[in-house]
Design an enzyme around this catalytic site. Sequence first.
Site, PDB file in Angstrom:
ATOM      1  CB  SER A  73      74.958  -6.886  41.201  1.00 26.68           C
ATOM      2  OG  SER A  73      74.382  -8.171  41.141  1.00 26.68           O
TER       3      SER A  73
ATOM      4  CD1 TRP B 272      78.378 -13.151  36.416  1.00 22.35           C
ATOM      5  CD2 TRP B 272      76.550 -12.814  35.184  1.00 22.35           C
ATOM      6  NE1 TRP B 272      78.251 -14.212  35.561  1.00 22.35           N
ATOM      7  CE2 TRP B 272      77.136 -14.032  34.789  1.00 22.35           C
ATOM      8  CE3 TRP B 272      75.378 -12.387  34.533  1.00 22.35           C
ATOM      9  CZ2 TRP B 272      76.597 -14.840  33.789  1.00 22.35           C
ATOM     10  CZ3 TRP B 272      74.842 -13.178  33.532  1.00 22.35           C
ATOM     11  CH2 TRP B 272      75.453 -14.400  33.175  1.00 22.35           C
TER      12      TRP B 272
ATOM     13  CG  HIS C 189      69.648  -6.550  40.409  1.00 24.74           C
ATOM     14  ND1 HIS C 189      69.888  -6.919  41.717  1.00 24.74           N
ATOM     15  CD2 HIS C 189      70.790  -6.854  39.731  1.00 24.74           C
ATOM     16  CE1 HIS C 189      71.107  -7.432  41.819  1.00 24.74           C
ATOM     17  NE2 HIS C 189      71.681  -7.392  40.633  1.00 24.74           N
TER      18      HIS C 189
ATOM     19  CG  ASP D 132      67.089  -6.715  43.382  1.00 20.97           C
ATOM     20  OD1 ASP D 132      67.036  -7.674  42.588  1.00 20.97           O
ATOM     21  OD2 ASP D 132      68.145  -6.161  43.718  1.00 20.97           O
TER      22      ASP D 132
ATOM     23  CD  GLN E 170      71.082  -7.463  36.089  1.00 22.04           C
ATOM     24  OE1 GLN E 170      71.438  -6.311  36.243  1.00 22.04           O
ATOM     25  NE2 GLN E 170      71.918  -8.417  35.772  1.00 22.04           N
TER      26      GLN E 170
END
EC number: 3.1.1.85
Length: 255
Positions: free
Chosen positions: A82, A22, A235, A207, A147
């Site tokens: 993700s 994203w 992440h 994460d 992240q």
Amino acid sequence: MAALYWQTEGAGNTDLVLLHGWGLNAQVWQSMVVRLAPHFRLHLVDLPGYGRSQGFGPMPLNDMANIVLTQAPERAVWLGWSLGGLVASQIALSAPLRVEKLITVASSPCFSAQDDWPGIKPDVLQGFQQQLSEDFQRTVERFLALQTLGTENARQDARLLKGVVLEQPMPSVDVLNGGLEILREADLRQPLADLTVPLLRLYGALDGLVPRKVAGRLDDEWPNSTSVVMPKAAHAPFISHPDAFTEQVIAFAQA
């Protein structure tokens, strides 16, 4: 006219499609390209509405998967990070014969926390949607900082992610909201339980967006898949631990 940005490079015989997360774009894979290009024919894609793939509005997960699939090689290994993991998973469900193997990175079949399911609280995702319309740039930066939180080089890694965003055209608020909507609503747990495509799930132990508990839950629910939890990663494990990440990808994709 809407057109998907799609760049191919690499010397290998196996096609490997890389899908970003994203807010970002394919530039996020730059540190991976030098490591993976000798082994694969890499396909670097900006998802519809992100980076150089301008002219697309917000869309549901299924539409996003179909648009990406139209330009994809006939058969490939798909790696999605993700949100990109959801897109790659949807492609594996829609067109399993075109997916040789599937790798999801710091991804979940259901990002939203449910009664007995670990994830992001839905009100946190709603909060991000609300803040996007108020302070677009700052909200994206906050999400990027989340992240890398907890890793050894968290600040440096967050700066790298921010640079990736600023280097290419920014997605519109509508597209970003649409992406958050997918993260909030998508639930592929049941459909993916029946997936016959070989699946590797990579996670970061630190994460803050996809809790490591997800790995254990899916080990039980999807016994045909394999999971690896990278101990000091968050992440974005391919940014914090590029060499260890590359080893996992090559070992699985070429097995």
